[in-house]
Design a protein around this motif. Structure first.
Motif, PDB file in Angstrom:
ATOM      1  N   THR A  26       0.844  -1.195   0.000  1.00 16.51           N
ATOM      2  CA  THR A  26       0.000   0.000   0.000  1.00 16.51           C
ATOM      3  C   THR A  26       0.882   1.249   0.000  1.00 16.51           C
ATOM      4  O   THR A  26       1.963   1.261   0.579  1.00 16.51           O
ATOM      5  CB  THR A  26      -0.913   0.022   1.232  1.00 16.51           C
ATOM      6  N   SER A  27       0.408   2.293  -0.658  1.00 18.15           N
ATOM      7  CA  SER A  27       1.176   3.536  -0.773  1.00 18.15           C
ATOM      8  C   SER A  27       0.433   4.690  -0.106  1.00 18.15           C
ATOM      9  O   SER A  27      -0.797   4.702  -0.062  1.00 18.15           O
ATOM     10  CB  SER A  27       1.417   3.868  -2.249  1.00 18.15           C
ATOM     11  N   ASP A  28       1.193   5.641   0.400  1.00 14.94           N
ATOM     12  CA  ASP A  28       0.607   6.815   1.040  1.00 14.94           C
ATOM     13  C   ASP A  28       1.528   8.019   0.797  1.00 14.94           C
ATOM     14  O   ASP A  28       2.519   7.901   0.056  1.00 14.94           O
ATOM     15  CB  ASP A  28       0.375   6.549   2.525  1.00 14.94           C
TER      16      ASP A  28
ATOM     17  N   MET B 184       9.067   9.661  -0.816  1.00 17.05           N
ATOM     18  CA  MET B 184      10.283   8.875  -1.005  1.00 17.05           C
ATOM     19  C   MET B 184      10.539   8.590  -2.488  1.00 17.05           C
ATOM     20  O   MET B 184      11.681   8.628  -2.957  1.00 17.05           O
ATOM     21  CB  MET B 184      10.180   7.558  -0.233  1.00 17.05           C
ATOM     22  N   VAL B 185       9.480   8.320  -3.223  1.00 19.18           N
ATOM     23  CA  VAL B 185       9.613   8.072  -4.664  1.00 19.18           C
ATOM     24  C   VAL B 185      10.079   9.343  -5.364  1.00 19.18           C
ATOM     25  O   VAL B 185      10.993   9.319  -6.202  1.00 19.18           O
ATOM     26  CB  VAL B 185       8.272   7.586  -5.259  1.00 19.18           C
TER      27      VAL B 185
ATOM     28  N   ALA C 239      13.300   5.736  -2.202  1.00 25.18           N
ATOM     29  CA  ALA C 239      12.734   4.389  -2.081  1.00 25.18           C
ATOM     30  C   ALA C 239      11.693   4.172  -3.168  1.00 25.18           C
ATOM     31  O   ALA C 239      11.133   5.138  -3.713  1.00 25.18           O
ATOM     32  CB  ALA C 239      12.097   4.205  -0.696  1.00 25.18           C
ATOM     33  N   PRO C 240      11.411   2.913  -3.490  1.00 19.68           N
ATOM     34  CA  PRO C 240      10.431   2.626  -4.538  1.00 19.68           C
ATOM     35  C   PRO C 240       8.999   2.756  -4.036  1.00 19.68           C
ATOM     36  O   PRO C 240       8.742   2.724  -2.828  1.00 19.68           O
ATOM     37  CB  PRO C 240      10.746   1.174  -4.902  1.00 19.68           C
TER      38      PRO C 240
ATOM     39  N   GLY D 291      -0.877  -0.654  10.253  1.00 18.20           N
ATOM     40  CA  GLY D 291       0.351  -0.737  11.031  1.00 18.20           C
ATOM     41  C   GLY D 291       1.413   0.239  10.594  1.00 18.20           C
ATOM     42  O   GLY D 291       2.003   0.953  11.417  1.00 18.20           O
ATOM     43  N   ARG D 292       1.665   0.313   9.287  1.00 20.15           N
ATOM     44  CA  ARG D 292       2.766   1.154   8.792  1.00 20.15           C
ATOM     45  C   ARG D 292       2.441   2.640   8.859  1.00 20.15           C
ATOM     46  O   ARG D 292       3.346   3.476   8.764  1.00 20.15           O
ATOM     47  CB  ARG D 292       3.191   0.719   7.388  1.00 20.15           C
ATOM     48  N   THR D 293       1.179   2.990   9.014  1.00 22.71           N
ATOM     49  CA  THR D 293       0.810   4.395   9.188  1.00 22.71           C
ATOM     50  C   THR D 293       0.588   4.749  10.651  1.00 22.71           C
ATOM     51  O   THR D 293       0.487   5.925  10.991  1.00 22.71           O
ATOM     52  CB  THR D 293      -0.485   4.719   8.411  1.00 22.71           C
TER      53      THR D 293
END
Length: 257
Positions: free
Chosen positions: A179-181, A187-188, A193-194, A228-230
């Protein structure tokens, strides 16, 4: 509406994600120390945990530098509360049994190895250097976890059932990796980062090859637990894990060896 992230804030959040993944998984794997089914696995899991904690020190150490508040890797590991963690939900789920532990490790290692391959080309030399160093350890982690998944999946009827049950349970946690945010977008844009979504195709090829050899069936579902990652949501398990991991520093602030 929340204010947009600055480039420095986005980088800090990205580094927390990388460091928290390895920190929480490292702690989970360390829980097998003295409890693994055979001595060889006990040693192997302990070494994997040590590798992950060593990686954490680099990611969170850099995060502390980027944040600019004088915090060390230890401060970020032991003095943050549960809602400040940015790890994947996958790494915080309990070990349950040896099969689930190794299936979780494989699903994470496959993503981790691909992510680090891209980070070695990062525009940030510090991140590229950490990725180059840690990728050597993760290459071994992936080889070992994949071999174990195959050995158990294509082993006895009982071991096969354990591994299929583990895969079915863990599969809904896999989608969060891709998932992207706004943090990822920053970062991209910076070439650091990719885009997480861009890693999915290579990931699917890798895990399909291994799981097919293991005679395991990949669940036909694209549902994904997220948060989790957010930091928006964690499982109830993370708080209990942090209670064990952080109690000494909380009970004796500033304690050192």
């Amino acid at each position: 509406m929340a204010a947009p992230l600055t480039d420095n804030e986005a980088l800090f959040q990205f580094l927390l994600r990388m460091g928290d993944n390895t920190l929480i998984l490292g702690h989970r794997v360390s829980e097998w120390c003295g409890h693994a089914p055979v001595l060889e696995e006990d040693i192997a899991l302990a070494n994997t945990a040590l590798d992950l904690i060593g990686q954490t020190q680099m990611w969170l150490g850099l995060a502390g530098e980027v944040q600019g508040e004088g915090k060390s890797a230890d401060d970020l590991a032991f003095l943050r509360d549960v809602w400040d963690f940015r790890n994947l939900l996958l790494v915080e789920v309990p070990n349950e049994d040896f099969g689930r532990t190794l299936m979780r490790q494989f699903l994470f290692d496959a993503w981790h190895s691909i992510q680090l391959g891209h980070l070695m080309k990062s525009s940030d030399d510090r991140i590229a250097a950490i990725a180059a160093k840690t990728s050597k350890e993760v290459t071994y982690h992936l080889e070992r976890s994949a071999d174990t998944v195959v050995g158990l999946g294509d082993g006895t009827a009982q071991s096969h059932d354990f591994m299929q049950t583990a895969l079915d349970y863990l599969w809904p946690y896999v989608g969060e990796m891709f998932t992207s945010d706004p943090v990822d977008a920053a970062m991209v844009k910076a070439g650091i980062a990719p885009d997480p979504a861009s890693l999915r195709a290579d990931y699917d090829v890798l895990i399909k090859r291994v799981l097919t050899e293991a005679t395991l069936t990949i669940p036909d579902s694209d549902f994904a637990h997220k948060g989790g990652r957010t930091g928006a949501m964690h499982t109830e398990h993370l708080g209990h894990l942090l209670t064990h991991m952080q109690w000494l520093q909380r009970a004796y602030p500033g304690a050192s060896w």
